[in-house]
Design a protein around this motif. Structure first.
Motif, mmCIF file in Angstrom:
data_model
loop_
_atom_site.group_PDB
_atom_site.id
_atom_site.type_symbol
_atom_site.label_atom_id
_atom_site.label_comp_id
_atom_site.label_asym_id
_atom_site.label_seq_id
_atom_site.Cartn_x
_atom_site.Cartn_y
_atom_site.Cartn_z
ATOM 1 N N ALA A 42 0.836 -1.205 0.000
ATOM 2 C CA ALA A 42 0.000 0.000 0.000
ATOM 3 C C ALA A 42 0.868 1.252 0.000
ATOM 4 O O ALA A 42 0.591 2.218 -0.734
ATOM 5 N N HIS A 43 1.907 1.256 0.795
ATOM 6 C CA HIS A 43 2.817 2.405 0.816
ATOM 7 C C HIS A 43 3.529 2.569 -0.535
ATOM 8 O O HIS A 43 3.720 3.696 -1.013
ATOM 9 N N GLN A 44 3.911 1.445 -1.154
ATOM 10 C CA GLN A 44 4.556 1.526 -2.475
ATOM 11 C C GLN A 44 3.588 2.079 -3.519
ATOM 12 O O GLN A 44 3.965 2.936 -4.341
ATOM 13 N N LEU A 45 2.350 1.595 -3.505
ATOM 14 C CA LEU A 45 1.356 2.058 -4.468
ATOM 15 C C LEU A 45 1.031 3.531 -4.261
ATOM 16 O O LEU A 45 0.830 4.276 -5.232
ATOM 17 N N GLN A 46 1.005 3.966 -3.010
ATOM 18 C CA GLN A 46 0.771 5.384 -2.752
ATOM 19 C C GLN A 46 1.933 6.228 -3.274
ATOM 20 O O GLN A 46 1.724 7.289 -3.882
ATOM 21 N N ALA A 47 3.160 5.748 -3.081
ATOM 22 C CA ALA A 47 4.335 6.474 -3.573
ATOM 23 C C ALA A 47 4.345 6.560 -5.097
ATOM 24 O O ALA A 47 4.847 7.529 -5.672
ATOM 25 N N GLU A 48 3.761 5.557 -5.743
ATOM 26 C CA GLU A 48 3.687 5.542 -7.215
ATOM 27 C C GLU A 48 2.515 6.351 -7.751
ATOM 28 O O GLU A 48 2.352 6.485 -8.967
ATOM 29 N N GLY A 49 1.678 6.839 -6.857
ATOM 30 C CA GLY A 49 0.510 7.613 -7.279
ATOM 31 C C GLY A 49 -0.689 6.771 -7.644
ATOM 32 O O GLY A 49 -1.679 7.288 -8.164
ATOM 33 N N ILE A 67 -8.444 -1.132 -0.504
ATOM 34 C CA ILE A 67 -7.296 -0.814 -1.364
ATOM 35 C C ILE A 67 -7.578 -1.199 -2.807
ATOM 36 O O ILE A 67 -7.303 -0.443 -3.746
ATOM 37 N N CYS A 68 -8.155 -2.389 -3.010
ATOM 38 C CA CYS A 68 -8.403 -2.870 -4.370
ATOM 39 C C CYS A 68 -9.451 -2.039 -5.107
ATOM 40 O O CYS A 68 -9.476 -2.031 -6.339
ATOM 41 N N ALA A 69 -10.304 -1.334 -4.362
ATOM 42 C CA ALA A 69 -11.251 -0.434 -5.014
ATOM 43 C C ALA A 69 -10.519 0.685 -5.742
ATOM 44 O O ALA A 69 -11.011 1.222 -6.740
ATOM 45 N N GLU A 70 -9.321 1.040 -5.266
ATOM 46 C CA GLU A 70 -8.486 2.068 -5.915
ATOM 47 C C GLU A 70 -7.377 1.452 -6.763
ATOM 48 O O GLU A 70 -7.085 1.933 -7.858
ATOM 49 N N ALA A 71 -6.745 0.399 -6.231
ATOM 50 C CA ALA A 71 -5.555 -0.173 -6.873
ATOM 51 C C ALA A 71 -5.741 -1.680 -7.025
ATOM 52 O O ALA A 71 -5.214 -2.467 -6.227
ATOM 53 N N PRO A 72 -6.490 -2.114 -8.024
ATOM 54 C CA PRO A 72 -6.812 -3.548 -8.158
ATOM 55 C C PRO A 72 -5.608 -4.428 -8.457
ATOM 56 O O PRO A 72 -5.703 -5.656 -8.326
ATOM 57 N N GLN A 73 -4.479 -3.845 -8.863
ATOM 58 C CA GLN A 73 -3.314 -4.659 -9.209
ATOM 59 C C GLN A 73 -2.782 -5.459 -8.022
ATOM 60 O O GLN A 73 -2.121 -6.489 -8.207
#
Length: 239
Positions: A42-49, A67-73
């Motif tokens: 989650a922290h990595q995905l936030q850092a990547e935007g 989290i998957c609602a925003e970042a399904p990867q």
């Protein structure tokens, strides 16, 4: 150890539900390993935007869904073939699981390579709309290679949260294991499933399970699970 009555019930029905076999302490290292991975990613995905909100206030049962609602990867990373840390590896040879397996397979116990971590998301959140953890009727022997056919394989299905009809617990059809391997077919979107109407009219048993219980399945026992209509994640592991 299992009683003779329990072993006979497995032989008759092709499955056995062992209630409350594992404690919170038995499952805690496993759950903590997945919780830590999700937090790190989650922290990595936030850092990547790719993620605005870390959802750090959400419990284990709900954070992945948020989290998957925003970042399904993140969803596709969470299976044992990709995520097998020290706690997961230790769990594969947990003494309590070996004690369950030994009456059926003997003292030489080997893990099958077909093993899964299953975080079943609430309906509508799965990337691409097709959820591999919503499984149609199948036998586990239907997804192994032909070389495995002569050998007995025991599946252990273990919920890491309460498994209910609402979040997609397992369903089984008792007694069919005595018929051996039924014809299966693989179809895009539905996976590998028993072909045609071979199970029409058979009696279905729905198996809600408490966290810490273990379901033992014969490799020829038909089983399936439905969609997760709750708002939390149905975490389970099958070995």
């Amino acid at each position: 150890m299992l009683t003779l009555y329990q072993q006979n019930a497995f032989a008759r029905d092709g499955y056995l539900l062992v209630e409350d076999w594992l404690t919170e302490a038995d499952l805690a290292p496993l759950i903590e390993e997945y919780r830590d991975y999700i937090d790190r990613r989650a922290h990595q995905l936030q850092a990547e935007g790719a993620l605005l909100n870390l959802h750090a206030d959400k419990p284990f049962t709900h954070r992945l869904a948020a989290i998957c609602a925003e970042a399904p990867q993140l969803y596709s990373e969470l299976d044992m073939m990709y995520l097998c840390g020290a706690a997961t590896f230790a769990f594969l040879r947990h003494p309590k699981l070996l004690d369950l397996a030994e009456p059926f397979v003997g003292p030489e116990i080997i893990c099958s390579p077909i093993q899964h971590l299953r975080p079943k998301l609430p309906s509508g959140l799965t990337p691409r709309g097709s959820d591999p953890h919503v499984v149609h009727w199948h036998q586990d022997a239907g997804v192994t290679w032909e070389e495995a056919d002569p050998y007995f394989i025991l599946t252990m299905w273990i919920p890491l949260v309460e498994a209910t009809p609402e979040n997609g617990c397992l369903r089984v059809i008792p007694g069919v294991h005595e018929q051996g391997l039924l014809p299966h077919r693989t179809k895009r979107g539905t996976g590998t499933a028993i072909h045609g109407d071979l199970l029409t009219g058979k009696s279905i048993v729905t198996l809600p399970m408490r966290k810490g219980s273990v379901l033992l399945l014969h490799k020829h026992t038909p089983h399936s699970s439905g969609r997760n209509t709750s708002d939390g994640v149905r975490w389970s592991i099958d070995l």
